[in-house]
Design a protein around this motif. Structure first.
Motif, mmCIF file in Angstrom:
data_model
loop_
_atom_site.group_PDB
_atom_site.id
_atom_site.type_symbol
_atom_site.label_atom_id
_atom_site.label_comp_id
_atom_site.label_asym_id
_atom_site.label_seq_id
_atom_site.Cartn_x
_atom_site.Cartn_y
_atom_site.Cartn_z
ATOM 1 N N LEU A 22 -13.917 80.390 -20.154
ATOM 2 C CA LEU A 22 -13.640 81.756 -20.597
ATOM 3 C C LEU A 22 -14.544 82.130 -21.768
ATOM 4 C CD1 LEU A 22 -12.046 84.381 -20.567
ATOM 5 C CD2 LEU A 22 -10.248 83.226 -21.903
ATOM 6 N N ALA A 23 -14.791 81.196 -22.672
ATOM 7 C CA ALA A 23 -15.684 81.466 -23.809
ATOM 8 C C ALA A 23 -17.091 81.786 -23.323
ATOM 9 C CB ALA A 23 -15.705 80.266 -24.754
ATOM 10 N N GLY A 24 -17.543 81.090 -22.292
ATOM 11 C CA GLY A 24 -18.861 81.380 -21.727
ATOM 12 C C GLY A 24 -18.916 82.753 -21.089
ATOM 13 N N HIS A 25 -17.843 83.140 -20.414
ATOM 14 C CA HIS A 25 -17.738 84.480 -19.823
ATOM 15 C C HIS A 25 -17.856 85.549 -20.901
ATOM 16 C CE1 HIS A 25 -16.057 87.890 -17.608
ATOM 17 N NE2 HIS A 25 -15.087 87.982 -18.500
ATOM 18 N N VAL A 26 -17.112 85.363 -21.984
ATOM 19 C CA VAL A 26 -17.128 86.337 -23.084
ATOM 20 C C VAL A 26 -18.517 86.395 -23.718
ATOM 21 C CG1 VAL A 26 -16.193 86.851 -25.370
ATOM 22 C CG2 VAL A 26 -14.656 86.151 -23.515
ATOM 23 N N ARG A 27 -19.153 85.257 -23.864
ATOM 24 C CA ARG A 27 -20.503 85.242 -24.452
ATOM 25 C C ARG A 27 -21.483 86.049 -23.596
ATOM 26 N NH1 ARG A 27 -25.141 81.489 -24.385
ATOM 27 N NH2 ARG A 27 -23.981 79.943 -23.171
ATOM 28 N N ALA A 28 -21.388 85.907 -22.273
ATOM 29 C CA ALA A 28 -22.287 86.655 -21.387
ATOM 30 C C ALA A 28 -22.036 88.157 -21.485
ATOM 31 C CB ALA A 28 -22.117 86.178 -19.947
ATOM 32 N N LEU A 29 -20.761 88.557 -21.558
ATOM 33 C CA LEU A 29 -20.434 89.979 -21.711
ATOM 34 C C LEU A 29 -20.992 90.514 -23.025
ATOM 35 C CD1 LEU A 29 -16.674 90.151 -20.578
ATOM 36 C CD2 LEU A 29 -18.700 90.722 -19.220
ATOM 37 N N GLY A 80 -23.963 93.427 -24.104
ATOM 38 C CA GLY A 80 -23.475 94.639 -24.754
ATOM 39 C C GLY A 80 -22.258 95.229 -24.089
ATOM 40 N N LEU A 81 -21.514 94.431 -23.321
ATOM 41 C CA LEU A 81 -20.324 94.920 -22.616
ATOM 42 C C LEU A 81 -19.073 94.687 -23.464
ATOM 43 C CD1 LEU A 81 -21.178 93.632 -19.031
ATOM 44 C CD2 LEU A 81 -21.580 95.896 -20.002
ATOM 45 N N ASN A 82 -18.045 95.455 -23.171
ATOM 46 C CA ASN A 82 -16.805 95.402 -23.936
ATOM 47 C C ASN A 82 -16.098 94.065 -23.766
ATOM 48 O OD1 ASN A 82 -14.455 95.910 -25.281
ATOM 49 N ND2 ASN A 82 -13.679 97.441 -23.839
ATOM 50 N N THR A 83 -15.818 93.407 -24.860
ATOM 51 C CA THR A 83 -15.067 92.151 -24.788
ATOM 52 C C THR A 83 -13.671 92.294 -25.383
ATOM 53 O OG1 THR A 83 -15.966 91.404 -26.919
ATOM 54 C CG2 THR A 83 -17.175 90.763 -24.927
ATOM 55 N N GLU A 84 -13.400 93.387 -26.064
ATOM 56 C CA GLU A 84 -12.091 93.579 -26.698
ATOM 57 C C GLU A 84 -10.999 93.806 -25.666
ATOM 58 O OE1 GLU A 84 -11.362 93.193 -29.914
ATOM 59 O OE2 GLU A 84 -13.445 92.568 -30.158
ATOM 60 N N ASN A 85 -11.306 94.628 -24.675
ATOM 61 C CA ASN A 85 -10.325 94.931 -23.632
ATOM 62 C C ASN A 85 -10.806 94.404 -22.283
ATOM 63 O OD1 ASN A 85 -8.524 96.495 -25.353
ATOM 64 N ND2 ASN A 85 -10.180 98.015 -25.404
ATOM 65 N N ALA A 86 -11.363 93.198 -22.318
ATOM 66 C CA ALA A 86 -11.905 92.602 -21.097
ATOM 67 C C ALA A 86 -10.795 92.384 -20.079
ATOM 68 C CB ALA A 86 -12.584 91.278 -21.424
ATOM 69 N N LEU A 87 -11.145 92.549 -18.803
ATOM 70 C CA LEU A 87 -10.204 92.348 -17.699
ATOM 71 C C LEU A 87 -10.034 90.848 -17.474
ATOM 72 C CD1 LEU A 87 -11.284 94.977 -15.026
ATOM 73 C CD2 LEU A 87 -9.050 94.820 -16.125
ATOM 74 N N VAL A 88 -8.968 90.276 -17.986
ATOM 75 C CA VAL A 88 -8.748 88.834 -17.862
ATOM 76 C C VAL A 88 -7.314 88.565 -17.427
ATOM 77 C CG1 VAL A 88 -8.714 86.609 -19.060
ATOM 78 C CG2 VAL A 88 -10.472 88.306 -19.631
ATOM 79 N N TYR A 89 -7.183 87.694 -16.428
ATOM 80 C CA TYR A 89 -5.876 87.231 -15.970
ATOM 81 C C TYR A 89 -5.858 85.711 -16.080
ATOM 82 C CZ TYR A 89 -2.017 86.122 -12.768
ATOM 83 O OH TYR A 89 -0.845 85.644 -12.210
ATOM 84 N N GLN A 90 -4.805 85.157 -16.656
ATOM 85 C CA GLN A 90 -4.711 83.709 -16.790
ATOM 86 C C GLN A 90 -4.007 83.101 -15.580
ATOM 87 O OE1 GLN A 90 -2.865 80.222 -19.716
ATOM 88 N NE2 GLN A 90 -3.068 82.310 -20.485
ATOM 89 N N GLY A 91 -4.742 82.320 -14.813
ATOM 90 C CA GLY A 91 -4.184 81.657 -13.644
ATOM 91 C C GLY A 91 -3.912 80.192 -13.909
ATOM 92 N N ASP A 92 -3.678 79.436 -12.816
ATOM 93 C CA ASP A 92 -3.332 78.018 -12.978
ATOM 94 C C ASP A 92 -4.214 77.101 -12.133
ATOM 95 O OD1 ASP A 92 -2.508 78.503 -10.403
ATOM 96 O OD2 ASP A 92 -0.398 77.963 -10.735
#
Length: 334
Positions: A195-202, A206-218
């Motif tokens: 997830l940290a890598g995903h946020v770094r790429a966003l 220059g994409l929004n990371t504050e309200n990123a579309l994220v769902y926590q699965g298992d």
């Protein structure tokens, strides 16, 4: 039933030499070893495993702890470790910890009670201090998919943050800007790093990371489906979905099709792990390679070298870099 004395007489060697052959001692010449093995075969002699272990202080068994017994990821790990160790005459005892601290500790105690010569652990719930104490107690152990400070040479890991970055950057490079993400459980270090890598790429794009579309699965297929449905309801029309493993990506793709959404024409999907079925999904899944077989192989080779003192060719690699496997589920977004 033949005895070790009869083997010694038939082979024309001492009892000590027969014992060395039985225990895999490298000081015995190949010619002598073959003579002893031939005599054992002709006499139908079968060494007593308990007596052997008492004499050599070795059981020729290695304990393997995995999180689950099902799924391609752990199947690849178990198969590779067993094959490598079995080729050297070692047996593997396998148990599961189910990502629960108490059950992981119980499983490790079970393996210790079986007098395993070494432990290969895919442990997710026990803390670093517990693993360090276990290591310092004299138990020979290695860790797969986990890095514990102070035990770096006994850890075999993928750079998961770089993998999460690669997956999302691939979607960004394909023109996607509206990107959803289904993570693994954030109690697990590999899920947090992906997830940290995903946020770094966003953030880098220059994409929004504050309200990123994220769902926590298992990490299970059903949560991929649930994650897609919730994200789509929350923000219908996003063009790409990154999943923290291939099982959840498979579930998300199925759920998308059930909603009449075509992959990759209307929704691109990227997974993580590159398990066997990823190349047989329709469309074939673009994913990040997680070389669990290679990590398992290195763990087994570490045990052979450090515990059984076997000379090995090549180096033992501890940290693996991820690679994007481009297939058909990631399309260009104009």
């Amino acid at each position: 039933m033949a005895t070790i004395y009869e083997v010694s007489k038939a082979a024309g060697v001492s009892l000590a030499t027969v014992s060395r052959v039985m225990n895999g001692n490298s000081k015995v010449s190949e010619r002598t070893r073959n003579k002893v093995l031939k005599a054992m075969d002709e006499l139908g002699y079968r060494p007593n495993a308990i007596a052997q272990s008492l004499a050599s202080n070795r059981t020729n068994s290695v304990g393997l702890l995995v999180s689950e017994l099902h799924g391609s990821f752990f199947g690849d790990l178990m198969s590779t470790v067993e094959k490598e160790l079995r080729a050297d005459g070692k047996h593997v005892i396998i148990t599961a910890g189910h990502s629960d601290e108490a059950r992981e500790k119980e499983a490790i105690e079970f393996l210790k009670s079986r007098r395993c010569d070494a432990l290969i652990l895919h442990a997710e719930a026990v803390c670093d201090d517990y693993l360090r104490e276990l290591n310092e107690s004299g138990v020979s152990l290695v860790l797969v998919n986990r890095m514990v400070p102070g035990m770096e040479q006994q850890c075999f890991v993928l750079d998961n943050e770089a993998g999460g970055y690669l997956a999302t950057k691939a979607a960004i490079d394909a023109g996607h800007r509206d990107i959803g993400y289904i993570s693994g459980p954030q109690s697990k270090e590999d899920a947090r790093q992906r997830l940290a890598g995903h946020v770094r790429a966003l953030r880098e794009a220059g994409l929004n990371t504050e309200n990123a579309l994220v769902y926590q699965g298992d990490y299970h297929e059903s949560e991929g489906a649930n994650g897609f449905k919730q994200l789509w309801q929350q923000h219908p029309g996003f063009s790409a979905l990154i999943c923290a493993n291939d099982e959840m990506a498979s579930g998300a793709m199925t759920a998308a099709r059930e909603e009449g959404i075509n992959v990759p024409e209307q929704l691109s999907v990227v997974g993580f792990d590159d398990v066997l079925f990823a190349r047989y999904l329709h469309p074939r899944l673009t994913t990040v390679d997680n070389p669990v077989s290679a990590m398992g192989l290195m763990a087994a080779r570490w045990v052979l070298h450090n515990v059984y003192k076997k000379k090995l060719s090549g180096v033992i690699k501890n940290v693996f870099l991820p690679e994007l496997i481009s297939r058909d589920s990631l399309g260009t977004h104009l």
